[in-house]
Design a protein around this motif. Structure first.
Motif, PDB file in Angstrom:
ATOM      1  N   SER A 283       0.844  -1.195   0.000  1.00 20.21           N
ATOM      2  CA  SER A 283       0.000   0.000   0.000  1.00 20.21           C
ATOM      3  C   SER A 283       0.876   1.240   0.000  1.00 20.21           C
ATOM      4  O   SER A 283       1.908   1.288   0.675  1.00 20.21           O
TER       5      SER A 283
ATOM      6  N   GLU B 133      -8.680  -5.883   7.107  1.00 22.55           N
ATOM      7  CA  GLU B 133      -9.345  -4.641   6.710  1.00 22.55           C
ATOM      8  C   GLU B 133     -10.525  -4.329   7.622  1.00 22.55           C
ATOM      9  O   GLU B 133     -10.841  -3.160   7.882  1.00 22.55           O
TER      10      GLU B 133
ATOM     11  N   TYR C 260      -6.369  -0.809   2.106  1.00 21.89           N
ATOM     12  CA  TYR C 260      -6.512  -2.170   1.578  1.00 21.89           C
ATOM     13  C   TYR C 260      -7.164  -2.238   0.196  1.00 21.89           C
ATOM     14  O   TYR C 260      -7.271  -3.320  -0.380  1.00 21.89           O
TER      15      TYR C 260
END
Length: 321
Positions: A186, A233, A272
């Protein structure tokens, strides 16, 4: 075998509740079911353009020996459902036969447009010559850069993030969340926003907060905080919901609760890539803000500027510790 008759007026059902949610997997099937209801019974007792209250039929079912029962078929917030007298096996049997009967009928032609009042999203669905369609659309949300540009960080904000240190906390059961940096997957600097929220919540509980405490507080405050190591998440979502609810100023209200959830889902999406639509107008604006800047968020500073831009958008003011 049953005969089904539409009641001319909606009939009140004593002790009525949702007794069957139709497990229809896609929008075209919803359109087909409504079209088949039109074939069998004509127009519903009422219909609206509200996507959460689209239509309703009041039905009387009569079996072969003359016994009858009443139920309603409707399209509401959770899709198609049937309301009837709870804990009555005869009603459930009639309803199950009814559903099978409807699904075997060729749908009538129709076209309806529904609107979600809180987001402005629309659904256009219907059938034509036996072919059904279901089209969802979201309003185009524009954000003016001069109003929603990412704010510069202040010196106290920089100092605060640099002083946070949870490296000495063991977190034996939660290391999959607290010790993961996600820097390989990420562009968002996940540890910065996670640890900032953890710091604020830790001040409330008087110790470094763990995921068990996050889950407990979430349940107590009415949020759905179910997660495990397989769904990180959702753990972030729970943390962000609880953080926004407990550590920012605001009166308790359904709107604020929805804003807290919208904020959390936006954070989860940024980290995410988890995206499932918009809960309200502010959520649509938050997602548009992320889409505007996602290609330019590539550092800890960018991440924190985005985080504070979200706080400004939702008008969340952090409480002083």
């Amino acid at each position: 075998m049953y005969i089904f008759i539409v009641n001319k007026k909606n009939t009140s059902i004593d002790d009525g509740s949702n007794i069957l949610s139709l497990e229809i997997e896609n929008g075209e099937a919803i359109a087909r079911f409504r079209g088949s209801l039109l074939t069998l019974f004509g127009e519903p007792n009422y219909k609206t353009s509200d996507a959460e209250n689209a239509f309703q039929y009041s039905i009387t079912a009569i079996d072969k020996i003359g016994n009858s029962c009443v139920f309603s078929i409707y399209q509401g917030p959770s899709g198609l459902g049937i309301e009837g007298k709870e804990d009555d096996d005869s009603v459930l049997q009639a309803v199950q036969f009814f559903v099978k009967h409807v699904t075997e009928v060729v749908p009538a032609d129709f076209d309806e447009k529904l609107v979600y009042g809180d987001t402005g999203s629309t659904i256009e669905y219907g059938c034509k010559n036996g072919v059904c369609y279901y089209i969802e659309s979201s309003p185009i949300t524009s954000i003016k850069n001069d109003k929603h540009r990412l704010p510069d960080l202040t010196t106290p904000q920089w100092n605060e993030i640099n002083e946070i240190d949870f490296t000495g906390v063991k977190d034996p059961n939660d290391s999959w969340f607290w010790k993961e940096d996600l820097l390989h997957s990420s562009t968002i600097h996940f540890p910065s926003i996670r640890d900032l929220m953890r710091k604020d919540l830790s001040l409330i509980v008087g110790k470094p907060i763990g995921l068990d405490e996050v889950k407990r507080i979430g349940h107590e405050e009415g949020f759905n905080t179910e997660f495990d190591a397989g769904k990180p998440e959702m753990a972030l979502n729970a943390l962000a919901e609880v953080w926004a609810w407990k550590t920012t100023a605001g009166k308790t209200s359904q709107k604020r609760r929805l804003d807290c959830s919208s904020f959390a889902w936006t954070i989860s999406r940024a980290v995410y890539g988890f995206y499932g639509g918009n809960l309200n107008k502010n959520h649509a604006l938050a997602n548009a803000l992320y889409e505007e800047h996602e290609d330019r968020i590539s550092s800890q500073e960018d991440t924190l500027r985005f985080f504070y831009a979200l706080l400004n958008l939702f008008k969340f003011k952090r409480l002083k510790g």
